[in-house]
Design a protein around this motif. Sequence first.
Motif, short mmCIF file in Angstrom:
data_model
loop_
_atom_site.label_atom_id
_atom_site.label_comp_id
_atom_site.label_asym_id
_atom_site.label_seq_id
_atom_site.Cartn_x
_atom_site.Cartn_y
_atom_site.Cartn_z
N VAL A 8 0.84 -1.20 0.00
CA VAL A 8 0.00 0.00 0.00
C VAL A 8 0.88 1.25 0.00
O VAL A 8 1.81 1.35 0.79
N VAL A 9 0.56 2.15 -0.91
CA VAL A 9 1.30 3.41 -0.97
C VAL A 9 0.29 4.55 -0.91
O VAL A 9 -0.74 4.49 -1.59
N ARG A 10 0.59 5.55 -0.10
CA ARG A 10 -0.29 6.72 -0.05
C ARG A 10 0.50 7.97 -0.38
O ARG A 10 1.64 8.11 0.04
N SER A 11 -0.13 8.87 -1.12
CA SER A 11 0.54 10.13 -1.42
C SER A 11 -0.51 11.24 -1.46
O SER A 11 -1.58 11.07 -2.03
N ALA A 12 -0.19 12.34 -0.83
CA ALA A 12 -1.12 13.47 -0.80
C ALA A 12 -0.48 14.70 -1.43
O ALA A 12 0.74 14.88 -1.35
N ALA A 13 -1.30 15.50 -2.07
CA ALA A 13 -0.80 16.76 -2.65
C ALA A 13 -1.83 17.85 -2.37
O ALA A 13 -3.03 17.57 -2.32
N PRO A 14 -1.36 19.08 -2.20
CA PRO A 14 -2.28 20.16 -1.82
C PRO A 14 -3.03 20.77 -3.00
O PRO A 14 -2.61 20.64 -4.16
N GLY A 15 -4.10 21.48 -2.69
CA GLY A 15 -4.76 22.33 -3.68
C GLY A 15 -4.00 23.65 -3.78
O GLY A 15 -2.95 23.83 -3.18
N SER A 107 -3.24 14.71 -9.88
CA SER A 107 -2.19 14.32 -10.82
C SER A 107 -0.85 14.13 -10.10
O SER A 107 -0.17 13.12 -10.29
N VAL A 108 -0.50 15.09 -9.25
CA VAL A 108 0.78 15.01 -8.54
C VAL A 108 0.78 13.84 -7.56
O VAL A 108 1.74 13.05 -7.51
N ALA A 109 -0.30 13.69 -6.81
CA ALA A 109 -0.36 12.60 -5.82
C ALA A 109 -0.32 11.25 -6.52
O ALA A 109 0.33 10.31 -6.06
N LEU A 110 -0.99 11.16 -7.65
CA LEU A 110 -1.04 9.88 -8.38
C LEU A 110 0.34 9.52 -8.94
O LEU A 110 0.80 8.38 -8.82
N VAL A 111 0.99 10.50 -9.54
CA VAL A 111 2.33 10.23 -10.09
C VAL A 111 3.27 9.80 -8.97
O VAL A 111 4.01 8.81 -9.11
N ARG A 112 3.23 10.51 -7.85
CA ARG A 112 4.14 10.15 -6.74
C ARG A 112 3.81 8.76 -6.20
O ARG A 112 4.70 7.96 -5.93
N ALA A 113 2.52 8.47 -6.07
CA ALA A 113 2.13 7.16 -5.52
C ALA A 113 2.55 6.04 -6.45
O ALA A 113 3.10 5.02 -6.02
N ALA A 129 6.61 17.34 -14.44
CA ALA A 129 6.46 17.12 -15.89
C ALA A 129 5.40 16.07 -16.17
O ALA A 129 4.58 16.22 -17.09
N ARG A 130 5.39 15.01 -15.37
CA ARG A 130 4.39 13.95 -15.60
C ARG A 130 2.99 14.43 -15.22
O ARG A 130 2.01 14.14 -15.89
N ALA A 131 2.91 15.21 -14.14
CA ALA A 131 1.61 15.74 -13.73
C ALA A 131 1.07 16.70 -14.79
O ALA A 131 -0.15 16.77 -15.02
N PHE A 132 1.96 17.40 -15.46
CA PHE A 132 1.53 18.30 -16.54
C PHE A 132 0.85 17.49 -17.66
O PHE A 132 -0.16 17.92 -18.22
N THR A 148 2.70 22.94 -11.25
CA THR A 148 3.95 23.44 -10.67
C THR A 148 3.77 23.83 -9.22
O THR A 148 4.52 23.39 -8.34
N VAL A 149 2.76 24.64 -8.93
CA VAL A 149 2.59 25.10 -7.54
C VAL A 149 2.23 23.94 -6.63
O VAL A 149 2.66 23.88 -5.47
N VAL A 150 1.51 22.97 -7.17
CA VAL A 150 1.11 21.82 -6.35
C VAL A 150 2.31 20.89 -6.11
O VAL A 150 2.47 20.34 -5.03
N THR A 151 3.17 20.73 -7.10
CA THR A 151 4.35 19.88 -6.92
C THR A 151 5.30 20.46 -5.88
O THR A 151 5.78 19.76 -5.00
N TYR A 152 5.55 21.76 -5.99
CA TYR A 152 6.57 22.35 -5.12
C TYR A 152 6.00 22.90 -3.81
O TYR A 152 6.77 23.31 -2.93
N CYS A 153 4.67 22.93 -3.69
CA CYS A 153 4.02 23.35 -2.43
C CYS A 153 4.56 24.67 -1.92
O CYS A 153 5.11 24.75 -0.82
N CYS A 154 4.48 25.69 -2.72
CA CYS A 154 4.97 26.97 -2.23
C CYS A 154 4.21 28.12 -2.88
O CYS A 154 3.21 27.90 -3.57
N LEU A 155 4.68 29.33 -2.59
CA LEU A 155 4.11 30.54 -3.19
C LEU A 155 5.02 30.89 -4.37
O LEU A 155 6.23 31.02 -4.18
#
Length: 328
Positions: A8-15, A107-113, A129-132, A148-155
């Motif tokens: 089992v793998v879990r991955s979360a990404a922000p809005g 997209s980001v959470a799925l690619v990472r998972a 790039a894959r999430a794009f 991009t903003v979701v992958t890097y989790c920043c402003l």
Amino acid sequence: MMTATPHVVRSAAPGKVILLGEHAVVYGRAALAASIDRYVEVTVTRAGGSACPAAVAVGAVGATGPVPIQALRRAAELTGVNPAELETAVSANLPVGVGLGSSAALSVALVRALAEFAGQALADSAVCARAFELEKIFHGFPSGIDNTVVTYCCLIAFRRGSAVRPLVAGRPVPLVVALGGAPRETQKTVRGLRQRWEIRPELYEPLFDEIDCLVSAAESAIGTGDLQRLGALMNANHALLQRLGVSTGELDEMVALARASGALGAKLTGGGGGGAVICLCHGDRERLVEAFTRAGWHAFSTDIAGQDRGIDAADDAGRFERRDGARA
Ligand code: MEV
């Protein structure tokens, strides 16, 4: 008899929220965006295991269910995983389909998972790039700002084809997000604007340029912590989004309510055509949330990345560490 331990793998990404510059960013202008303290989580289990969604852990107020098939197939292709070998589940406390980046987060959470499932260590740039590629399934012609903003989790300050610039806010940027009731799709508003632009580029290009100027001024205002100025710039951006034809009567009403209730600025965020508005507050966000609730709209306070109280502070479950160990 020995049974294999389910993998089992879990991955979360922000809005995310786009603070200024949506739509114009598709046409090469700059935009400002930040990740927020709401998440989409993907659970991947070896087929035959139980892909129990982690909805309880994340605090389910958004959607739960399997990953949409087309996105799963493409993500599996991009990470070299056989989709028949796995089961997936999605849970979210991020409102879905309202311009807050749920498709990018998925997209980001799925690619990472999937990468982790396949035992690959993907750098953030490869995840992005894959999430794009997945975003193209959801949005048609995305600028790339959301993944991009979701992958890097920043402003960030983002301009297509230029290096992404992480920003630090001079002081916290207290936001309230309010959700409209009308169903909408980013792809539709992006396509609609493109059709109008193709017919009369001379009408739209100057509007994109004006937005670009607002974004540049807003970047300075965020850096120096001048919230009054930032609010005024957000208001001006909303007026330009109206002229681009991507606002709606309901979004305009919500923006008006926010301003009448004391917000420093308010505008639609994301694709428009329905969806969400963001409101910049002095500090007492609960009063504005209540004003929206009384008027029949769901609203909530949110903290953005890139300030003192970022995603860390809101993440009491402590489960959203990035691969490199840094906190999201
Ligand atoms: C969507 O969050 C932002 C838009 O500018 C589309 C894009 O940049 O891909 C409307």
